[in-house]
Design a protein around this motif. Structure first.
Motif, PDB file in Angstrom:
ATOM      1  N   LEU A   1      -1.667  -1.875 -33.451  1.00  0.00           N
ATOM      2  CA  LEU A   1      -2.095  -0.480 -33.576  1.00  0.00           C
ATOM      3  C   LEU A   1      -1.390   0.397 -32.544  1.00  0.00           C
ATOM      4  N   ALA A   2      -1.291  -0.099 -31.317  1.00  0.00           N
ATOM      5  CA  ALA A   2      -0.609   0.665 -30.264  1.00  0.00           C
ATOM      6  C   ALA A   2       0.871   0.848 -30.590  1.00  0.00           C
ATOM      7  N   LYS A   3       1.491  -0.201 -31.131  1.00  0.00           N
ATOM      8  CA  LYS A   3       2.899  -0.105 -31.532  1.00  0.00           C
ATOM      9  C   LYS A   3       3.062   0.943 -32.627  1.00  0.00           C
ATOM     10  N   GLY A   4       2.171   0.921 -33.611  1.00  0.00           N
ATOM     11  CA  GLY A   4       2.204   1.922 -34.673  1.00  0.00           C
ATOM     12  C   GLY A   4       2.011   3.328 -34.134  1.00  0.00           C
ATOM     13  N   ASP A   5       1.123   3.467 -33.164  1.00  0.00           N
ATOM     14  CA  ASP A   5       0.892   4.780 -32.547  1.00  0.00           C
ATOM     15  C   ASP A   5       2.158   5.303 -31.865  1.00  0.00           C
TER      16      ASP A   5
END
Length: 176
Positions: free
Chosen positions: A50-54
């Motif tokens: 999720l952090a990578k996608g953000d």
């Protein structure tokens, strides 16, 4: 002499193909040990996706953001299934394990809802509301409209024009 040569070549022929496999297996084992501490298949790995996608969405790389959010969704679904299966296997044997697996399952559902919300936001940013709507509906089903994420998803459904009746949750019933 011929037999010795034949046996030698046969032995060499059998050993050589397996040598890289052994080295590859050892390399994978050492990488697996390193990844267990950093990248294991657990809720933290979903958070990392999720952090990578953000980060990718913030930098404008929406294609990669979609990939990361999709991976987070798939991992959350798999974790949910595995936690349910594992908890079921221990029902009646050790109450602590099913309780722990139930808690992890609830956290997996929350991660799935978060991934859906973020993915829907990317699709809305790309003017693809028809792709965002099913994701948002799934969030409402998973989290219910009484939760913060459920209300966010329903509000977005109002914003894209999929539904027209706004929902105002009672303040005391709002949870998440």
């Amino acid at each position: 002499m011929r037999r010795l040569l034949l046996l030698s070549s046969l032995a060499i022929g059998l050993v050589i193909p397996f040598t890289p496999v052994v080295c590859f297996a050892q390399a994978n084992a050492s990488q697996a040990n390193a990844s267990q501490t950093n990248d294991g298949f657990n809720l933290s790995s979903v958070d990392a996706l999720l952090a990578k996608g953000d980060r990718e969405a913030a930098s404008g790389n929406l294609t990669e953001a979609v990939k990361s959010y999709d991976k987070a969704r798939n991992a959350s679904r798999s974790l949910l299934s595995f936690y349910r299966d594992l908890g079921g296997a221990f029902r009646g044997l050790d109450a602590r394990i099913p309780r722990d697996m139930d808690q992890k399952g609830r956290e997996s559902i929350e991660k799935l809802a978060q991934a859906n919300l973020r993915l829907a936001a990317v699709y809305r940013r790309q003017n693809q509301s028809e792709v965002a709507v099913p994701l948002l509906v799934e969030v409402v089903k998973l989290m219910t409209p009484s939760t913060v994420d459920g209300r966010k998803a329903y509000q977005q459904l109002v914003e894209v024009g999929f539904v027209s009746t706004p929902y105002a949750a009672p303040a005391a019933a709002a949870t998440n």
